[in-house]
Write an enzyme that holds these catalytic residues in place. Structure first.
Site, short mmCIF file in Angstrom:
data_model
loop_
_atom_site.label_atom_id
_atom_site.label_comp_id
_atom_site.label_asym_id
_atom_site.label_seq_id
_atom_site.Cartn_x
_atom_site.Cartn_y
_atom_site.Cartn_z
CE1 TYR A 132 -4.46 -2.30 5.18
CE2 TYR A 132 -3.51 -0.15 4.72
CZ TYR A 132 -4.09 -1.32 4.28
OH TYR A 132 -4.30 -1.51 2.94
CB SER A 146 -0.89 0.01 1.25
OG SER A 146 -1.57 1.24 1.40
#
Length: 305
Positions: free
Chosen positions: A210, A197
């Protein structure tokens, strides 16, 4: 077998302005319980159902995709099938409705779909998943580690041990466990693709756990790529930017931030899941035979290493 864009809409090969290819959405504030469903997201996400056109680039291949029921994983599953691959889908039991839809699209492309629900936090499921996928597909030569847990938390003090544990077990432990088992089946020429990401490079203050796992995935990818290169197994990653998926509405973003989701990118809009699919197809295909340990950033122009 390949599929000409079944909906008759412009496909990924049509010359288009990337700014206006998809509208700049302003999602209303909304909430779904984890893990969230594509069928209930507003506005609807585009997974390539009516636009992705295959050209036989993965003909005869056998792929396992985690988090394959919705969002990016679903778009990749559709693309792989239309490129000629059979696909095993890993997803949580609560996501069965979305998984049924994706399986039907795979079968409509003339390919085999294998649904294997379970929880990737469970080490035994990680092993059973790979074994069942390889058995029902007749082998395995593409692995996409894509499943992820993302829950926004305003402060570190509010980040519970339970969430920390669940995030790491889903987002990085499962990558180790599923890949380790898959190596019993992957042969030279196989490809492993991990979903990381933009959060690995530009962590949001509300996504500490995350973002940390996504940075770990980058490191895992680069190290494993070197380890497996002599065996002829390529390992790469794709780093999405702000992509409109159920992850965002099931507490992945603060609710008040949803209307502006993705508008800060240079393209001025959030990405759609189908815009990720060609990157995965490229990394899975023999076209990328000299690409190892790479992270392809698909993020609307957000600067990243």
């Amino acid at each position: 077998m390949t599929s000409e864009n079944p909906g008759g809409t412009p496909d990924q090969y049509t010359f288009q302005n990337p700014v206006t290819r998809f509208e700049s959405i302003t999602p209303p504030k909304q909430d779904q319980p984890e893990p969230g469903l594509d069928r209930d997201i507003e506005p609807e996400a585009d997974r390539g159902e009516t636009s992705y056109r295959g050209t036989g680039r993965l003909s005869g291949r056998k792929a396992l995709i985690t988090g394959a029921d919705s969002g990016i994983g679903a778009a990749v599953a559709i693309a792989f099938a239309r490129e000629g691959a059979d696909v095993a889908l890993s997803y949580l039991p609560e996501e069965e409705a979305d998984a049924e839809t994706i399986a039907s699209l795979i079968e409509a492309a003339g390919r085999k779909a294998v649904r294997i629900p379970g929880d990737l936090k469970d080490p035994e499921y990680c092993i059973a998943l790979v074994r069942q996928a390889a058995e029902e597909l007749g082998g395995l030569d593409i692995l996409v580690n894509n499943a992820g847990k993302q829950v926004a938390v305003e402060s570190l003090e509010e980040l519970s041990d339970e969430q920390l544990d669940h995030t790491f077990k889903t987002n990085i432990y499962s990558f180790f466990r599923v890949t380790r088992e898959a190596l019993k089946h992957l042969q030279p020429g196989s490809s492993i693709i991990n979903t990381t990401s933009i959060q690995a490079y530009e962590p949001s203050p509300t996504l500490l756990d995350y973002a940390s796992t996504k940075a770990a995935i980058n490191n895992f990818t680069k190290g494993l790529a070197q380890q497996l290169a002599p065996k002829g197994i390529r390992v790469n990653a794709v780093a999405p930017g702000p992509i409109w998926t159920p992850l965002q509405v099931s507490d992945g973003q603060p609710k008040e931030a949803l209307p502006e989701f993705g508008k800060s990118t240079p393209l001025g809009r959030a990405g759609q899941p189908t815009e990720l699919a060609p990157a995965y197809v490229f990394l899975a295909s023999p076209e990328s035979s000299y690409v190892l340990g790479e992270t392809l950033n698909v993020n609307g122009g957000m600067p990243a290493p």
